[in-house]
Design a protein around this motif. Sequence first.
Motif, short mmCIF file in Angstrom:
data_model
loop_
_atom_site.label_atom_id
_atom_site.label_comp_id
_atom_site.label_asym_id
_atom_site.label_seq_id
_atom_site.Cartn_x
_atom_site.Cartn_y
_atom_site.Cartn_z
N ASP A 34 -15.54 6.30 -2.18
CA ASP A 34 -14.80 5.12 -1.75
C ASP A 34 -13.45 5.03 -2.44
O ASP A 34 -12.47 4.53 -1.87
N VAL A 35 -13.37 5.50 -3.69
CA VAL A 35 -12.10 5.46 -4.41
C VAL A 35 -11.07 6.34 -3.71
O VAL A 35 -9.91 5.95 -3.52
N PHE A 36 -11.48 7.55 -3.30
CA PHE A 36 -10.55 8.44 -2.59
C PHE A 36 -10.13 7.84 -1.25
O PHE A 36 -8.94 7.91 -0.87
N TRP A 41 -5.60 5.25 1.83
CA TRP A 41 -5.02 4.17 2.62
C TRP A 41 -3.91 3.45 1.85
O TRP A 41 -2.90 3.04 2.43
N GLY A 42 -4.08 3.30 0.55
CA GLY A 42 -3.01 2.72 -0.25
C GLY A 42 -1.78 3.60 -0.28
O GLY A 42 -0.64 3.11 -0.20
N ALA A 111 6.23 4.13 -7.78
CA ALA A 111 5.75 2.88 -7.18
C ALA A 111 4.69 3.15 -6.11
O ALA A 111 3.68 2.44 -6.03
N VAL A 112 4.89 4.18 -5.31
CA VAL A 112 3.91 4.51 -4.27
C VAL A 112 2.59 4.94 -4.89
O VAL A 112 1.50 4.54 -4.45
N ILE A 113 2.64 5.75 -5.92
CA ILE A 113 1.42 6.18 -6.60
C ILE A 113 0.72 5.00 -7.26
O ILE A 113 -0.52 4.91 -7.29
N PHE A 114 1.50 4.04 -7.78
CA PHE A 114 0.91 2.84 -8.37
C PHE A 114 0.14 2.04 -7.31
O PHE A 114 -0.98 1.58 -7.55
N VAL A 115 0.74 1.89 -6.13
CA VAL A 115 0.06 1.16 -5.05
C VAL A 115 -1.20 1.90 -4.64
O VAL A 115 -2.26 1.30 -4.41
N SER A 116 -1.13 3.23 -4.57
CA SER A 116 -2.30 4.01 -4.19
C SER A 116 -3.40 3.88 -5.24
O SER A 116 -4.59 3.73 -4.90
N SER A 117 -3.05 3.91 -6.51
CA SER A 117 -4.05 3.78 -7.57
C SER A 117 -4.69 2.39 -7.55
O SER A 117 -5.90 2.25 -7.75
N ALA A 118 -3.85 1.36 -7.35
CA ALA A 118 -4.40 0.01 -7.31
C ALA A 118 -5.36 -0.17 -6.13
O ALA A 118 -6.41 -0.80 -6.26
N THR A 121 -8.78 1.77 -6.87
CA THR A 121 -9.69 1.13 -7.81
C THR A 121 -10.16 -0.24 -7.36
O THR A 121 -10.93 -0.89 -8.07
N GLY A 122 -9.73 -0.67 -6.18
CA GLY A 122 -10.21 -1.94 -5.64
C GLY A 122 -9.56 -3.16 -6.24
O GLY A 122 -10.15 -4.25 -6.18
N MET A 123 -8.38 -3.02 -6.82
CA MET A 123 -7.72 -4.19 -7.40
C MET A 123 -7.25 -5.13 -6.29
O MET A 123 -6.81 -4.69 -5.23
N GLU A 124 -7.34 -6.42 -6.59
CA GLU A 124 -6.94 -7.44 -5.62
C GLU A 124 -5.82 -8.28 -6.22
O GLU A 124 -5.86 -8.65 -7.41
#
Length: 407
Positions: A34-36, A41-42, A111-118, A121-124
């Motif tokens: 699910d993380v991948f 999608w992020g 910034a794009v990688i940050f959005v993808s990582s967030a 990991t399911g951050m809201e």
Amino acid sequence: MSYGYKIVVGLTGAVLVAAAAVLLTGAPASSTSDVFYRSMWGLAAGAGVVALGLAVYGLAYAATGKQRAQEAVRQSAGSTQRPGQYTPDRLDMRPVKPVKFWYNLALISVAVIFVSSAAGTGMELRAFLDMPARMWEFSTAMASGVFQVPDEELQSAWGSAFDAMLESVAIAWIGTLVGAVFSLPCGILAARNMSTLSVYIPMRFILSIIRAVPEIVFAVAIFIPLLGVGAAERGGAMAGAFALGISSIGTLSKLISEAIEGVDPGPLEASRASGATHAQMIRWAVLPQVLPEVLAIWLYRFEVNIRASAILGALGAGGIGRLISPPNGLFGQRPYPWEEIGITLFVIIVITMAVDQISAFVRHRVIHGKRVRQKKSRGGGGPARRGDPAGDPAPDEGGPKAAAVPV
């Protein structure tokens, strides 16, 4: 590369990244992780936003093409040289403005990688926005336990917190002593100017292996099964102390070896020329130079071990961590006893800060030495009197009354 081509390259790259991320959401890895899946999608969303922004900026840039062309023609017409006019050379030209295209592209990629990582990991965002209010609620609940008159229950919490924190300090002290005893000879053997290659390379390799294994792994995989888990009487404290000691050997030995490699080579050459043995050279030419720095390194490691002992305690290696770790600790209860948690955190912060200040004072004293104030000489006999041509002026006749000197 012109500015327009850079915009096209950036837009094309963003579109390709977004398309690749969308395609990877259907890969077999997305069905098992699910993380991948969320990360892809992020990544697609972030790259899509960048592509949209570059597209809008590119359209605005293309719309001003006619004005830019007219400006270029005007500047070229104005730069036509008249007869007898001075012709500037390269030294007279204005410096070229640095290109920030790749710098800006790197920032956008981060910034794009940050959005993808967030996203992975399911951050809201809602939880982040609610965090200040929740922090205030929990902080007031913990402060109410610290700043109220303790009843019997809170007195027991204060006593348990102090006992467990002192146990953590003792664990850190034992671990630091174990590391200090073994780190000095290991650091000497790992110093390039003190050892041959046949000793230097294996010792460096062994120390690298020790540093590669965290103290948590030493505690969980080796010492807790061997010595026991839980409070001190069940062997948990000993497991934590030895885990910190073994981990300290790797770090301290590396720092000590680097300090030895940076010593002044003059005393070493003098000791060799006088016929001193290797042990005598270490004793009289190396240790006097590095011992203050070595002591400072040991004290700093003691401060680090205090914090690490709290983490090891949460795994059953004794100390303050066993009070807060689930399932039997404070964070294993529902609802959370915030008053007792606040008392425990307050004790951790106060004792840790006190130890840090004491260690900093001792470390400063070791490195810089003590500064004492010389007493003003009395009006007795001595060469430093008025009328003595060979002596200095008396202290009461304009000379220095006191001086601070390092000893």
